[in-house]
Design a protein around this motif. Structure first.
Motif, PDB file in Angstrom:
ATOM      1  N   ALA A  35       0.840  -1.206   0.000  1.00 33.34           N
ATOM      2  CA  ALA A  35       0.000   0.000   0.000  1.00 33.34           C
ATOM      3  C   ALA A  35       0.871   1.250   0.000  1.00 33.34           C
ATOM      4  O   ALA A  35       0.598   2.216  -0.729  1.00 33.34           O
ATOM      5  N   ALA A  36       1.939   1.228   0.811  1.00 38.52           N
ATOM      6  CA  ALA A  36       2.865   2.369   0.856  1.00 38.52           C
ATOM      7  C   ALA A  36       3.573   2.557  -0.481  1.00 38.52           C
ATOM      8  O   ALA A  36       3.810   3.691  -0.915  1.00 38.52           O
ATOM      9  N   LEU A  37       3.894   1.449  -1.137  1.00 38.26           N
ATOM     10  CA  LEU A  37       4.561   1.532  -2.439  1.00 38.26           C
ATOM     11  C   LEU A  37       3.648   2.185  -3.477  1.00 38.26           C
ATOM     12  O   LEU A  37       4.056   3.083  -4.221  1.00 38.26           O
ATOM     13  N   MET A  38       2.383   1.728  -3.521  1.00 35.72           N
ATOM     14  CA  MET A  38       1.427   2.347  -4.457  1.00 35.72           C
ATOM     15  C   MET A  38       1.256   3.826  -4.156  1.00 35.72           C
ATOM     16  O   MET A  38       1.253   4.662  -5.066  1.00 35.72           O
ATOM     17  N   GLU A  39       1.099   4.155  -2.870  1.00 29.72           N
ATOM     18  CA  GLU A  39       0.881   5.546  -2.481  1.00 29.72           C
ATOM     19  C   GLU A  39       2.068   6.415  -2.897  1.00 29.72           C
ATOM     20  O   GLU A  39       1.895   7.500  -3.451  1.00 29.72           O
ATOM     21  N   ALA A  40       3.272   5.898  -2.649  1.00 31.65           N
ATOM     22  CA  ALA A  40       4.470   6.670  -2.996  1.00 31.65           C
ATOM     23  C   ALA A  40       4.641   6.807  -4.507  1.00 31.65           C
ATOM     24  O   ALA A  40       5.283   7.745  -4.980  1.00 31.65           O
ATOM     25  N   MET A  41       4.060   5.864  -5.260  1.00 33.59           N
ATOM     26  CA  MET A  41       4.094   5.946  -6.719  1.00 33.59           C
ATOM     27  C   MET A  41       2.928   6.789  -7.249  1.00 33.59           C
ATOM     28  O   MET A  41       2.811   6.988  -8.453  1.00 33.59           O
ATOM     29  N   GLY A  42       2.035   7.234  -6.347  1.00 32.82           N
ATOM     30  CA  GLY A  42       0.862   8.013  -6.759  1.00 32.82           C
ATOM     31  C   GLY A  42      -0.169   7.184  -7.487  1.00 32.82           C
ATOM     32  O   GLY A  42      -0.873   7.674  -8.361  1.00 32.82           O
ATOM     33  N   GLN A  43      -0.279   5.895  -7.117  1.00 33.24           N
ATOM     34  CA  GLN A  43      -1.172   4.978  -7.827  1.00 33.24           C
ATOM     35  C   GLN A  43      -2.090   4.246  -6.851  1.00 33.24           C
ATOM     36  O   GLN A  43      -1.814   4.168  -5.650  1.00 33.24           O
ATOM     37  N   THR A  44      -3.154   3.696  -7.397  1.00 30.88           N
ATOM     38  CA  THR A  44      -4.029   2.791  -6.634  1.00 30.88           C
ATOM     39  C   THR A  44      -4.335   1.594  -7.524  1.00 30.88           C
ATOM     40  O   THR A  44      -4.191   1.659  -8.745  1.00 30.88           O
ATOM     41  N   GLY A  45      -4.765   0.512  -6.900  1.00 29.87           N
ATOM     42  CA  GLY A  45      -5.272  -0.629  -7.665  1.00 29.87           C
ATOM     43  C   GLY A  45      -4.243  -1.384  -8.479  1.00 29.87           C
ATOM     44  O   GLY A  45      -4.600  -2.085  -9.429  1.00 29.87           O
ATOM     45  N   VAL A  46      -2.981  -1.274  -8.109  1.00 28.96           N
ATOM     46  CA  VAL A  46      -1.954  -2.051  -8.831  1.00 28.96           C
ATOM     47  C   VAL A  46      -2.144  -3.527  -8.469  1.00 28.96           C
ATOM     48  O   VAL A  46      -2.299  -3.872  -7.296  1.00 28.96           O
ATOM     49  N   PRO A  47      -2.168  -4.426  -9.454  1.00 30.54           N
ATOM     50  CA  PRO A  47      -2.342  -5.850  -9.149  1.00 30.54           C
ATOM     51  C   PRO A  47      -1.229  -6.377  -8.229  1.00 30.54           C
ATOM     52  O   PRO A  47      -0.068  -6.002  -8.384  1.00 30.54           O
ATOM     53  N   ILE A  48      -1.632  -7.211  -7.286  1.00 29.14           N
ATOM     54  CA  ILE A  48      -0.665  -7.873  -6.387  1.00 29.14           C
ATOM     55  C   ILE A  48      -0.746  -9.373  -6.651  1.00 29.14           C
ATOM     56  O   ILE A  48      -1.815  -9.983  -6.526  1.00 29.14           O
ATOM     57  N   ILE A  49       0.360  -9.956  -7.034  1.00 33.21           N
ATOM     58  CA  ILE A  49       0.419 -11.344  -7.480  1.00 33.21           C
ATOM     59  C   ILE A  49       1.190 -12.171  -6.456  1.00 33.21           C
ATOM     60  O   ILE A  49       2.228 -11.731  -5.951  1.00 33.21           O
ATOM     61  N   ALA A  50       0.694 -13.363  -6.153  1.00 35.33           N
ATOM     62  CA  ALA A  50       1.400 -14.270  -5.238  1.00 35.33           C
ATOM     63  C   ALA A  50       0.915 -15.695  -5.481  1.00 35.33           C
ATOM     64  O   ALA A  50      -0.082 -15.925  -6.183  1.00 35.33           O
ATOM     65  N   HIS A  51       1.599 -16.648  -4.855  1.00 32.78           N
ATOM     66  CA  HIS A  51       1.122 -18.025  -4.889  1.00 32.78           C
ATOM     67  C   HIS A  51      -0.202 -18.120  -4.121  1.00 32.78           C
ATOM     68  O   HIS A  51      -0.410 -17.397  -3.137  1.00 32.78           O
ATOM     69  N   GLU A  52      -1.075 -19.025  -4.564  1.00 33.25           N
ATOM     70  CA  GLU A  52      -2.428 -19.076  -3.977  1.00 33.25           C
ATOM     71  C   GLU A  52      -2.404 -19.372  -2.471  1.00 33.25           C
ATOM     72  O   GLU A  52      -3.284 -18.911  -1.737  1.00 33.25           O
ATOM     73  N   LEU A  53      -1.410 -20.096  -1.987  1.00 35.88           N
ATOM     74  CA  LEU A  53      -1.358 -20.411  -0.555  1.00 35.88           C
ATOM     75  C   LEU A  53      -0.832 -19.243   0.286  1.00 35.88           C
ATOM     76  O   LEU A  53      -0.802 -19.330   1.522  1.00 35.88           O
ATOM     77  N   ALA A  54      -0.421 -18.164  -0.361  1.00 39.52           N
ATOM     78  CA  ALA A  54       0.036 -16.986   0.398  1.00 39.52           C
ATOM     79  C   ALA A  54      -1.141 -16.134   0.858  1.00 39.52           C
ATOM     80  O   ALA A  54      -0.988 -15.291   1.751  1.00 39.52           O
ATOM     81  N   VAL A  55      -2.317 -16.343   0.284  1.00 43.86           N
ATOM     82  CA  VAL A  55      -3.454 -15.458   0.572  1.00 43.86           C
ATOM     83  C   VAL A  55      -3.907 -15.599   2.024  1.00 43.86           C
ATOM     84  O   VAL A  55      -4.045 -14.601   2.740  1.00 43.86           O
TER      85      VAL A  55
END
Ligand SMILES: [Zn+2]
Length: 290
Positions: free
Chosen positions: A100-120
């Motif tokens: 969230a901090a990374l998106m905010e610092a980039m001035g963006q929202t809604g950037v896709p976050i990708i991970a392995h399904e068991l990380a959720v």
């Protein structure tokens, strides 16, 4: 060994140094690993980011402060390029915090976050606003085209956790292996969360990915020989602990007596090797010495 060009970030780092006892120039560092592929080190943790015609893909925001600095490094390295995606290597909070901090610092929202399904599930259980859950997941392998570059995510089975994704950038042969392998270091402390014996398959499975250079979650990058040395280390460690179990040594005796001098020059050997012995001892004792 491989060598890398390091960009000095001393001037920028000076303004951020705090009273943590870490020298300003040591706090963070961005290193170009290959064309458009960067290792971003924040204190003792490494992230990676990849530039493409369609934006930047960031692998592991690490933490809130780290993510803000990562955004500054992305701006400096790829001016005007948006953040296209964030990938979590696994669910552990010391790598998966800060999106969230990374998106905010980039001035963006809604950037896709990708991970392995068991990380959720483990990330959702922590219910932290600083750790948004992944919204794109995969099971075995995910391959996507970002601008002109292919990005691959591989799942090698359980190892350090059951949800490690191994990113691979095929056009430059760079992989990112977090927490289940390193360049000439034992595993972290007593290998508490590790999955044995599946871990051995994941480590050798890494060599099935045709990388030439590997960035690790901690410590310096390496190459294919680094992984061969990791495999040899865990084989030697397991053989030594197996002998100790068979001889009837207690865990404390094994931790005190076992030495593997071939690896005594490795980073953190003195602190972590006896703890690695304990971790493997607990697995073998629970498995009846098999
Ligand atoms: Zn971890």
């Amino acid at each position: 060994m491989v060598s890398f060009a390091t960009r000095s970030v001393l001037t920028a780092a000076l303004s951020l140094a705090t009273g943590m006892g870490i020298a300003a120039q040591d706090r963070y560092e961005t290193t170009e690993i290959a064309d458009g592929v960067y290792q971003f080190r924040w204190i003792g943790h490494n992230a990676m980011f990849v530039t493409t015609d369609a934006g930047v893909v960031a692998f592991d925001p690490i933490g809130v402060d780290a993510a803000r600095q990562l955004a500054a490094e992305i701006h400096r390295t790829a001016p005007g390029s948006p953040l296209a995606a964030i990938v979590y290597s696994h669910s552990d909070a010391d790598h998966a915090t800060g999106a969230a901090a990374l998106m905010e610092a980039m001035g963006q929202t809604g950037v896709p976050i990708i991970a392995h399904e068991l990380a959720v599930a483990p990330i959702e259980e922590r219910a932290s606003a600083d750790q948004p859950a992944p919204n794109v997941t995969f099971a075995d392998q995910l391959r996507f085209l970002m601008g002109e570059r292919w990005i691959e995510l591989h799942y090698l089975g359980p190892s350090h956790t059951d949800n490690i994704a191994v990113p691979f950038i095929p056009d430059v042969g760079v992989a990112f292996a977090v927490d289940f392998a390193s360049n000439d270091r034992p595993g972290y402390q007593d290998l508490a969360s590790w999955h044995f014996p599946a871990f051995f398959n994941a480590l050798s499975g890494l060599l099935g990915i045709p990388f030439e250079t590997v960035v690790f979650g901690h410590g310096p990058p390496g190459d294919r020989a680094s992984i061969q040395r990791q495999i040899a280390y865990y084989d030697d460690l397991t053989a030594a602990v197996r002998e100790a179990v068979a001889a009837g040594w207690t865990e404390d005796q094994a931790a005190e007596r076992i030495r593997l001098d071939a690896y005594s020059g490795w980073g953190n050997y003195e602190q972590w090797f006896p703890l690695n012995v304990r971790g493997v001892y607990r697995w073998l004792a629970a498995a009846g010495g098999r």
